[in-house]
Design a protein around this motif. Structure first.
Motif, PDB file in Angstrom:
ATOM      1  N   PHE A   1       0.849  -1.186   0.000  1.00 20.09           N
ATOM      2  CA  PHE A   1       0.000   0.000   0.000  1.00 20.09           C
ATOM      3  C   PHE A   1       0.886   1.237   0.000  1.00 20.09           C
ATOM      4  O   PHE A   1       2.027   1.185   0.451  1.00 20.09           O
ATOM      5  CB  PHE A   1      -0.842   0.056   1.289  1.00 20.09           C
ATOM      6  CG  PHE A   1      -1.822  -1.068   1.439  1.00 20.09           C
ATOM      7  CD1 PHE A   1      -3.105  -0.949   0.934  1.00 20.09           C
ATOM      8  CD2 PHE A   1      -1.464  -2.237   2.103  1.00 20.09           C
ATOM      9  CE1 PHE A   1      -4.017  -1.990   1.085  1.00 20.09           C
ATOM     10  CE2 PHE A   1      -2.363  -3.277   2.245  1.00 20.09           C
ATOM     11  CZ  PHE A   1      -3.650  -3.149   1.737  1.00 20.09           C
TER      12      PHE A   1
ATOM     13  N   ARG B   1      -5.391   1.208   6.292  1.00 22.71           N
ATOM     14  CA  ARG B   1      -5.866  -0.108   5.873  1.00 22.71           C
ATOM     15  C   ARG B   1      -6.203  -0.956   7.091  1.00 22.71           C
ATOM     16  O   ARG B   1      -5.527  -0.906   8.107  1.00 22.71           O
ATOM     17  CB  ARG B   1      -4.870  -0.834   4.989  1.00 22.71           C
ATOM     18  CG  ARG B   1      -3.494  -1.077   5.565  1.00 22.71           C
ATOM     19  CD  ARG B   1      -2.521  -0.132   4.969  1.00 22.71           C
ATOM     20  NE  ARG B   1      -1.125  -0.494   5.134  1.00 22.71           N
ATOM     21  CZ  ARG B   1      -0.171   0.403   5.019  1.00 22.71           C
ATOM     22  NH1 ARG B   1      -0.447   1.662   4.775  1.00 22.71           N
ATOM     23  NH2 ARG B   1       1.087   0.053   5.135  1.00 22.71           N
TER      24      ARG B   1
ATOM     25  N   HIS C   1      -8.117  -7.449   2.921  1.00 22.25           N
ATOM     26  CA  HIS C   1      -7.604  -6.115   3.209  1.00 22.25           C
ATOM     27  C   HIS C   1      -8.646  -5.106   2.748  1.00 22.25           C
ATOM     28  O   HIS C   1      -9.245  -5.289   1.684  1.00 22.25           O
ATOM     29  CB  HIS C   1      -6.307  -5.843   2.449  1.00 22.25           C
ATOM     30  CG  HIS C   1      -5.153  -6.663   2.908  1.00 22.25           C
ATOM     31  ND1 HIS C   1      -3.938  -6.626   2.281  1.00 22.25           N
ATOM     32  CD2 HIS C   1      -5.008  -7.526   3.931  1.00 22.25           C
ATOM     33  CE1 HIS C   1      -3.092  -7.438   2.887  1.00 22.25           C
ATOM     34  NE2 HIS C   1      -3.730  -7.998   3.900  1.00 22.25           N
TER      35      HIS C   1
ATOM     36  N   ILE D   1      -9.522  -0.823   2.217  1.00 23.36           N
ATOM     37  CA  ILE D   1      -9.120   0.584   2.174  1.00 23.36           C
ATOM     38  C   ILE D   1     -10.367   1.401   1.859  1.00 23.36           C
ATOM     39  O   ILE D   1     -11.428   0.846   1.564  1.00 23.36           O
ATOM     40  CB  ILE D   1      -8.020   0.856   1.114  1.00 23.36           C
ATOM     41  CG1 ILE D   1      -8.553   0.592  -0.308  1.00 23.36           C
ATOM     42  CG2 ILE D   1      -6.772   0.042   1.406  1.00 23.36           C
ATOM     43  CD1 ILE D   1      -7.647   1.108  -1.408  1.00 23.36           C
TER      44      ILE D   1
END
Length: 193
Positions: free
Chosen positions: A48, A54, A81, A83
């Motif tokens: 990232f 995150r 994950h 975001i």
């Protein structure tokens, strides 16, 4: 991008680092000066842009079927994950580099009662070679079989994750939209059962 046996990785947006010197990072909850790196299992935490908030969760021994289906998703692998939409373009365009470092000087570090979330060295270390571009960060997730979710706001997802039986990590959460319900959950956190 993962370390080879006997190596750890340091991820950075700066491809010009010739030597890593222990320091206390501005965002660190640790008072001691360290060089930070990660091993194989935690390398995906850094696919990232550096400042991107995150929230990450994964199946561990003891994860309930209910939590796996509710948070990771039925039949969808073992890791997710998340975001926020506001970071999607940065995820697509930011160039992240990995530095390969000898694992010897590094020791695991963990919060009390938690699994190690990083490796630290207390002496300067030099990379084994030049920085290596990580490449397409979205493709890294896809190739590793890690779900990548894009949400309007991370906090509802994070609240579910930290109350679950999954392992988890939250990085740069202070950069997420809105206010966290629990102000102690704004740094870089890891946990699990």
């Amino acid at each position: 991008m993962r370390p080879r046996p006997g190596e750890v990785l340091h991820f950075s947006e700066d491809p010009t680092i010739a030597r890593f010197v222990p320091h206390v990072a501005l965002t660190s909850q640790e008072a001691e000066a360290y060089v930070w790196a990660v091993g194989h299992d935690r390398a995906p935490d850094y696919w990232f842009p550096r400042q991107c908030p995150r929230a990450m969760a994964w199946v561990v021994d003891g994860t309930s079927d209910v939590d796996r289906e509710r948070i990771v998703g039925a039949g969808s692998g073992v890791r997710v994950h998340a975001i926020e939409y506001g970071w999607l373009e940065a995820l697509r365009t930011t160039r992240v580099y990995a530095y390969r470092l000898q694992a010897g000087p590094f020791q695991p570090i963990a919060a009390p009662g938690s699994e190690p979330h990083a490796m630290v060295a207390t002496e300067p270390v030099e990379p084994l070679g030049p920085a290596v571009p990580v490449g397409d960060l979205i493709a890294c997730h896809a190739e590793a079989g890690i779900q990548l979710r894009v949400l309007d706001n991370l906090w509802p997802f994070w609240d579910q994750v930290v109350e679950s039986t999954l392992g988890f990590s939250g990085i740069r959460l202070r950069n997420a939209k809105g206010s966290p319900r629990n102000n102690t959950l704004v740094g870089s956190l890891s946990g699990g059962v």
